[in-house]
Design an enzyme around this catalytic site. Sequence first.
Site, PDB file in Angstrom:
ATOM      1  N   ASP A  18       0.818  -1.213   0.000  1.00 16.77           N
ATOM      2  CA  ASP A  18       0.000   0.000   0.000  1.00 16.77           C
ATOM      3  C   ASP A  18       0.858   1.273   0.000  1.00 16.77           C
ATOM      4  O   ASP A  18       1.950   1.290   0.569  1.00 16.77           O
ATOM      5  CB  ASP A  18      -0.895  -0.024   1.260  1.00 16.77           C
ATOM      6  N   HIS A  35       3.021   3.328  -9.098  1.00 11.54           N
ATOM      7  CA  HIS A  35       2.839   1.881  -9.305  1.00 11.54           C
ATOM      8  C   HIS A  35       4.056   1.278 -10.011  1.00 11.54           C
ATOM      9  O   HIS A  35       4.432   0.143  -9.743  1.00 11.54           O
ATOM     10  CB  HIS A  35       1.571   1.609 -10.126  1.00 11.54           C
ATOM     11  N   SER A  64     -10.608  -6.292  -5.857  1.00 12.16           N
ATOM     12  CA  SER A  64     -11.917  -6.166  -6.528  1.00 12.16           C
ATOM     13  C   SER A  64     -12.349  -4.703  -6.547  1.00 12.16           C
ATOM     14  O   SER A  64     -12.958  -4.236  -7.498  1.00 12.16           O
ATOM     15  CB  SER A  64     -12.992  -6.942  -5.763  1.00 12.16           C
ATOM     16  N   ASN A  66     -10.392  -2.115  -6.684  1.00 10.41           N
ATOM     17  CA  ASN A  66      -9.557  -1.303  -7.576  1.00 10.41           C
ATOM     18  C   ASN A  66     -10.189  -1.079  -8.952  1.00 10.41           C
ATOM     19  O   ASN A  66      -9.844  -0.124  -9.652  1.00 10.41           O
ATOM     20  CB  ASN A  66      -8.155  -1.927  -7.751  1.00 10.41           C
ATOM     21  N   TRP A  67     -11.140  -1.943  -9.348  1.00 14.75           N
ATOM     22  CA  TRP A  67     -11.820  -1.739 -10.646  1.00 14.75           C
ATOM     23  C   TRP A  67     -12.537  -0.390 -10.665  1.00 14.75           C
ATOM     24  O   TRP A  67     -12.796   0.161 -11.725  1.00 14.75           O
ATOM     25  CB  TRP A  67     -12.852  -2.840 -10.909  1.00 14.75           C
ATOM     26  N   ARG A  69     -11.452   2.433  -9.639  1.00  9.09           N
ATOM     27  CA  ARG A  69     -10.565   3.589  -9.787  1.00  9.09           C
ATOM     28  C   ARG A  69     -10.720   4.202 -11.174  1.00  9.09           C
ATOM     29  O   ARG A  69     -11.278   3.582 -12.084  1.00  9.09           O
ATOM     30  CB  ARG A  69      -9.107   3.170  -9.561  1.00  9.09           C
ATOM     31  N   GLU A 205       0.145 -13.437  12.212  1.00 12.47           N
ATOM     32  CA  GLU A 205       0.737 -12.279  12.888  1.00 12.47           C
ATOM     33  C   GLU A 205       0.700 -11.083  11.932  1.00 12.47           C
ATOM     34  O   GLU A 205       1.067 -11.217  10.757  1.00 12.47           O
ATOM     35  CB  GLU A 205       2.194 -12.571  13.276  1.00 12.47           C
TER      36      GLU A 205
HETATM   37  C1  FPP Z   1      -1.688   0.394  -3.385  1.00 12.53           C
HETATM   38  O1  FPP Z   1      -1.265   1.689  -3.597  1.00 12.53           O
HETATM   39  C2  FPP Z   1      -1.285  -0.494  -4.416  1.00 12.53           C
HETATM   40  C3  FPP Z   1      -2.078  -0.982  -5.415  1.00 12.53           C
HETATM   41  C4  FPP Z   1      -3.427  -0.554  -5.741  1.00 12.53           C
HETATM   42  C5  FPP Z   1      -1.631  -2.049  -6.268  1.00 12.53           C
HETATM   43  C6  FPP Z   1      -0.265  -2.558  -6.005  1.00 12.53           C
HETATM   44  C7  FPP Z   1       0.393  -2.671  -7.296  1.00 12.53           C
HETATM   45  C8  FPP Z   1       1.701  -2.644  -7.485  1.00 12.53           C
HETATM   46  C9  FPP Z   1       2.740  -2.607  -6.445  1.00 12.53           C
HETATM   47  C10 FPP Z   1       2.165  -2.667  -8.876  1.00 12.53           C
HETATM   48  C11 FPP Z   1       1.803  -3.932  -9.526  1.00 12.53           C
HETATM   49  C12 FPP Z   1       2.445  -5.069  -8.856  1.00 12.53           C
HETATM   50  C13 FPP Z   1       2.614  -6.283  -9.378  1.00 12.53           C
HETATM   51  C14 FPP Z   1       3.322  -7.330  -8.586  1.00 12.53           C
HETATM   52  C15 FPP Z   1       2.146  -6.622 -10.726  1.00 12.53           C
HETATM   53  P1  FPP Z   1      -2.393   2.799  -3.677  1.00 12.53           P
HETATM   54  O2  FPP Z   1      -2.562   3.167  -5.096  1.00 12.53           O
HETATM   55  O3  FPP Z   1      -3.628   2.303  -2.992  1.00 12.53           O
HETATM   56  O4  FPP Z   1      -1.718   3.935  -2.859  1.00 12.53           O
HETATM   57  P2  FPP Z   1      -2.451   5.064  -2.009  1.00 12.53           P
HETATM   58  O5  FPP Z   1      -3.221   4.345  -0.924  1.00 12.53           O
HETATM   59  O6  FPP Z   1      -1.315   5.853  -1.463  1.00 12.53           O
HETATM   60  O7  FPP Z   1      -3.318   5.827  -2.957  1.00 12.53           O
END
Ligand code: FPP
Length: 239
Positions: A18, A35, A64, A66-67, A69, A205
Site C-alpha cells: 500500500d 505503481h 476487486s 480497484n476496478w 478507480r 501475525e
Molecule cells: C496500493 O497503492 C497499491 C495498489 C493498488 C496495487 C499494487 C500494485 C503494485 C505494487 C504494482 C503492480 C504489482 C505487481 C506485482 C504486478 P495505492 O494506489 O492504494 O496507494 P495510495 O493508498 O497511497 O493511494
Amino acid sequence: MTKKTISKVPDHVAVIMDGNGRWARQQSLSRLEGHKKGIEVARDIVKAAAKIGVSYLTLYAFSSENWRRDQQEVSGLMALLKYYLEHEMQDLHKENVRLRVIGERELLPTLILTLIEEMEELTKSNKGMTLQMAISYGSRSELIHATKAIAEKVRDHRLNPEDITEEVFEKHLYTSGIPDPDLLIRTSGEQRISNYLLWQLAYTELVFIEKFWPDFTSEDLMDAFLVYQNRERRFGTAA
Ligand code: FPP
C-alpha cells in the site's frame, strides 16, 4: 539488522503493498509512476523472500475494489501487470518460482488471463517459492464463491451438510492447498485488512510498516521477520 540474525523464517508471507499513490504525490509524480516504482520493489521483495527461504509469498496486486478507480489508472495497472507477467515471470521461472493467481479471473482482460494461464502452466512444476498473486481479488467474494460451490454439492446430494468442516470449506477457496499465512505485512501505516484473505488470516501475525510501498526494501522485510520471530503464537490455546 541483517538476515544473519533471522532464525525463524515465516513459511507463508502475505503482503498488502500500500501507498504507491501517496508516495507518488509526495514526489510530485503521477499515480502510475508510483505503481511503476511499486512493481520494481515487488520484484526485489520476491527475490529476497525466495532467497531467504520463504515457501509462499502472496502479493495483493489488484483488489476487486480497484476496478472502481479512474479508468486511466486501471488500464495503467493492467499494462504493468502485463509487463510483469511477460518479463519478470520469465526471470522468476529461471529461479524456480511457481506462479499461482487468486481472484475473479473472469473479470480480467483476455490478454492478461491468457498470460496468467501460460505462466501458471510454465511454472507449475517449479519447486522453489510459490508466488501467489491476488489479482481482481476480494475476500468476501472468495467466501461467497466457496459457499456457492458447497451449496451446489449439497443440492446435488454430493455432500452432506454434517460433513462441512473447516477442511472441506478450505478446499473450496481460491487458496486451496496453500497453508495459511504466518505473517501479514502492510505498508503505508494503514492498519486494516481491506478484504484480504479474511478466512486465511485467522491466526496470522500482523505487522504494519509506516513506509509507503515504493520505499520498502529487503532490509525492511528482514526487520518484519525479526518482529515475527519474537512474537509468541498460541493459535488460541492457553499460555
Ligand atoms: C496500493 O497503492 C497499491 C495498489 C493498488 C496495487 C499494487 C500494485 C503494485 C505494487 C504494482 C503492480 C504489482 C505487481 C506485482 C504486478 P495505492 O494506489 O492504494 O496507494 P495510495 O493508498 O497511497 O493511494
